[in-house]
Motif scaffolding. Structure first.
Motif, PDB file in Angstrom:
ATOM      1  N   ASP A   3      29.864  33.351  39.444  1.00 10.51           N
ATOM      2  CA  ASP A   3      29.838  33.287  40.899  1.00 10.51           C
ATOM      3  C   ASP A   3      30.912  34.159  41.535  1.00 10.51           C
ATOM      4  N   LEU A   4      31.722  34.813  40.730  1.00  9.61           N
ATOM      5  CA  LEU A   4      32.774  35.665  41.260  1.00  9.61           C
ATOM      6  C   LEU A   4      32.231  37.058  41.556  1.00  9.61           C
ATOM      7  N   ILE A   5      32.769  37.662  42.601  1.00  5.32           N
ATOM      8  CA  ILE A   5      32.356  38.989  43.038  1.00  5.32           C
ATOM      9  C   ILE A   5      33.405  39.992  42.585  1.00  5.32           C
ATOM     10  N   VAL A  47      32.588  52.783  40.948  1.00  4.29           N
ATOM     11  CA  VAL A  47      31.384  52.976  40.135  1.00  4.29           C
ATOM     12  C   VAL A  47      31.706  53.073  38.656  1.00  4.29           C
ATOM     13  N   ASP A  48      32.625  53.968  38.316  1.00  3.59           N
ATOM     14  CA  ASP A  48      32.906  54.274  36.920  1.00  3.59           C
ATOM     15  C   ASP A  48      33.652  53.115  36.249  1.00  3.59           C
ATOM     16  N   SER A  49      33.163  52.679  35.096  1.00  2.00           N
ATOM     17  CA  SER A  49      33.786  51.564  34.389  1.00  2.00           C
ATOM     18  C   SER A  49      35.217  51.875  33.968  1.00  2.00           C
ATOM     19  N   GLU A  50      35.590  53.157  33.976  1.00  9.16           N
ATOM     20  CA  GLU A  50      36.970  53.534  33.675  1.00  9.16           C
ATOM     21  C   GLU A  50      37.954  52.834  34.618  1.00  9.16           C
ATOM     22  N   PHE A  51      37.470  52.494  35.823  1.00  6.69           N
ATOM     23  CA  PHE A  51      38.338  51.911  36.841  1.00  6.69           C
ATOM     24  C   PHE A  51      38.133  50.404  36.989  1.00  6.69           C
ATOM     25  N   ARG A  52      37.449  49.790  36.026  1.00  3.73           N
ATOM     26  CA  ARG A  52      37.120  48.369  36.145  1.00  3.73           C
ATOM     27  C   ARG A  52      38.369  47.488  36.155  1.00  3.73           C
ATOM     28  N   HIS A  53      39.472  47.984  35.586  1.00  6.50           N
ATOM     29  CA  HIS A  53      40.704  47.184  35.600  1.00  6.50           C
ATOM     30  C   HIS A  53      41.258  47.043  37.012  1.00  6.50           C
ATOM     31  N   ASN A  54      40.760  47.854  37.950  1.00  8.88           N
ATOM     32  CA  ASN A  54      41.183  47.757  39.351  1.00  8.88           C
ATOM     33  C   ASN A  54      40.275  46.845  40.168  1.00  8.88           C
ATOM     34  N   TRP A  55      39.196  46.353  39.560  1.00 10.85           N
ATOM     35  CA  TRP A  55      38.262  45.497  40.296  1.00 10.85           C
ATOM     36  C   TRP A  55      38.665  44.048  40.112  1.00 10.85           C
ATOM     37  N   ALA A  56      38.925  43.355  41.204  1.00 11.93           N
ATOM     38  CA  ALA A  56      39.398  41.974  41.149  1.00 11.93           C
ATOM     39  C   ALA A  56      38.231  41.003  41.273  1.00 11.93           C
ATOM     40  N   PRO A  57      38.067  40.078  40.327  1.00  9.62           N
ATOM     41  CA  PRO A  57      37.051  39.041  40.481  1.00  9.62           C
ATOM     42  C   PRO A  57      37.505  38.031  41.530  1.00  9.62           C
ATOM     43  N   MET A  58      36.719  37.886  42.590  1.00  5.73           N
ATOM     44  CA  MET A  58      37.103  37.020  43.708  1.00  5.73           C
ATOM     45  C   MET A  58      35.970  36.073  44.062  1.00  5.73           C
ATOM     46  N   SER A  59      36.335  34.868  44.478  1.00  7.22           N
ATOM     47  CA  SER A  59      35.334  33.922  44.968  1.00  7.22           C
ATOM     48  C   SER A  59      34.897  34.326  46.368  1.00  7.22           C
ATOM     49  N   ALA A  60      33.756  33.793  46.792  1.00  2.00           N
ATOM     50  CA  ALA A  60      33.283  34.061  48.152  1.00  2.00           C
ATOM     51  C   ALA A  60      34.306  33.581  49.180  1.00  2.00           C
ATOM     52  N   ASP A  61      34.942  32.426  48.921  1.00  3.63           N
ATOM     53  CA  ASP A  61      35.955  31.916  49.848  1.00  3.63           C
ATOM     54  C   ASP A  61      37.136  32.871  49.958  1.00  3.63           C
ATOM     55  N   ALA A  62      37.574  33.421  48.822  1.00  2.00           N
ATOM     56  CA  ALA A  62      38.722  34.324  48.840  1.00  2.00           C
ATOM     57  C   ALA A  62      38.386  35.620  49.572  1.00  2.00           C
ATOM     58  N   ASN A  84      27.193  49.410  43.695  1.00  2.78           N
ATOM     59  CA  ASN A  84      25.954  48.811  44.179  1.00  2.78           C
ATOM     60  C   ASN A  84      26.210  47.337  44.425  1.00  2.78           C
ATOM     61  N   PRO A  85      26.379  46.936  45.691  1.00  2.02           N
ATOM     62  CA  PRO A  85      26.679  45.531  45.984  1.00  2.02           C
ATOM     63  C   PRO A  85      25.547  44.586  45.624  1.00  2.02           C
ATOM     64  N   ALA A  86      24.337  45.113  45.445  1.00  2.57           N
ATOM     65  CA  ALA A  86      23.190  44.254  45.128  1.00  2.57           C
ATOM     66  C   ALA A  86      23.301  43.619  43.747  1.00  2.57           C
ATOM     67  N   ILE A  87      24.159  44.155  42.882  1.00  3.15           N
ATOM     68  CA  ILE A  87      24.295  43.564  41.547  1.00  3.15           C
ATOM     69  C   ILE A  87      25.342  42.450  41.520  1.00  3.15           C
ATOM     70  N   GLN A  88      25.954  42.168  42.676  1.00  2.00           N
ATOM     71  CA  GLN A  88      26.961  41.123  42.779  1.00  2.00           C
ATOM     72  C   GLN A  88      26.359  39.869  43.442  1.00  2.00           C
ATOM     73  N   PRO A  89      26.935  38.680  43.192  1.00  2.00           N
ATOM     74  CA  PRO A  89      26.430  37.434  43.783  1.00  2.00           C
ATOM     75  C   PRO A  89      26.945  37.254  45.211  1.00  2.00           C
ATOM     76  N   MET A  90      26.245  37.796  46.184  1.00  3.69           N
ATOM     77  CA  MET A  90      26.703  37.846  47.566  1.00  3.69           C
ATOM     78  C   MET A  90      26.202  36.691  48.433  1.00  3.69           C
ATOM     79  N   GLY A  91      25.295  35.873  47.930  1.00  5.33           N
ATOM     80  CA  GLY A  91      24.660  34.860  48.762  1.00  5.33           C
ATOM     81  C   GLY A  91      25.641  33.904  49.412  1.00  5.33           C
ATOM     82  N   ASP A  92      26.594  33.370  48.642  1.00  3.71           N
ATOM     83  CA  ASP A  92      27.555  32.411  49.196  1.00  3.71           C
ATOM     84  C   ASP A  92      28.463  33.070  50.232  1.00  3.71           C
ATOM     85  N   LEU A  93      28.864  34.313  49.989  1.00  5.27           N
ATOM     86  CA  LEU A  93      29.714  35.031  50.937  1.00  5.27           C
ATOM     87  C   LEU A  93      28.998  35.200  52.273  1.00  5.27           C
TER      88      LEU A  93
END
Length: 240
Positions: A3-5, A47-62, A84-93
């Motif tokens: 459920d984290l984005i 986009v590039d997975s090389e930068f995935r360490h910069n992507w923070a998993p966050m809850s919809a509330d956060a 592509n935001p469509a691959i993330q769980p955006m419904g709760d947000l």
């Protein structure tokens, strides 16, 4: 964790720089990760997975807490982008934001359809033309349109050359009921770690004039030709 984005960056308020909402004040929620890899991508840091360490998993509330902080708790349009935001769980947000008076717009290439598309205020479908070196799944694009239901849905196509222009005409012919926006492409996106790299504004202006002339000569009066306003103002600088 499902459920984290994955968030690349949240910034604003600024203005929407392109498409149907150009000039509208907005906070951007940029997600990390994409199922495409367009050769001229201008957001490789998301986009590039090389930068995935910069992507923070966050809850919809956060995420919504940060949007409220940036906006001064004054509702406005929230733009969901990527990657592509469509691959993330955006419904709760979206549900949280709408309950507080916020609106939501999202741009995606139309490669993934989700039921929460129907809760958006605007869905911008931007299928990628031949210059991207990606292939369009026309059935999935239609699936995204169908999933949107109540959301105002528009098309946007980046155009670099004649092949892209012909592709845009094909997209419009397949979906005559949807407004279509055309945008001249940027041939010189920066490396993801150099946002201050020089932008070829003269080249973009030339393509803009060519595209306007092409649309007018073809009497394609339904098309709307717009620049990337944020590139004109700030180049490829992030967070504006």
């Amino acid at each position: 964790m499902s459920d984290l984005i994955r968030i690349s960056e949240i910034f604003g308020p600024t203005i929407q720089g392109e498409g149907a909402l150009i000039g509208v004040p907005t906070v951007f929620v940029r997600t990390g990760g994409c199922d495409y890899r367009c050769v001229w991508c201008d957001s490789l840091h998301a986009v590039d997975s090389e930068f995935r360490h910069n992507w923070a998993p966050m809850s919809a509330d956060a995420v919504m807490d940060e949007v409220r902080r940036l906006s001064g708790d004054q509702p406005l349009t929230v733009t969901l982008s990527g990657g592509n935001p469509a691959i993330q769980p955006m419904g709760d947000l979206i549900a949280l934001g709408r309950a507080g008076g916020y609106g939501f717009a999202m741009e995606t290439q139309g490669s993934v359809a989700k039921d929460w598309f129907s809760q958006l205020d605007m869905l911008v479908l931007s299928p990628k033309p031949p210059s991207s070196e990606m292939q369009t799944d026309w059935a999935m694009l239609q699936g995204c349109i169908d999933a949107a239901k109540r959301a105002h849905t528009v098309l946007k196509v980046v155009v670099f050359d004649e092949l892209d222009y012909a592709y845009a005409r094909d997209v419009a012919a397949r979906h005559p009921g949807l407004p279509i926006y055309l945008q001249p492409g940027n041939h010189t996106p920066p490396p993801p770690d150099d946002e201050d790299a020089t932008v070829d504004l003269a080249g973009i202006d030339d393509r803009m004039r060519w595209l306007v002339d092409r649309v007018i000569a073809d009497r394609w009066h339904a098309a709307r030709v717009l620049p990337q306003l944020h590139v004109m103002l700030w180049g490829n600088k992030r967070g504006v």
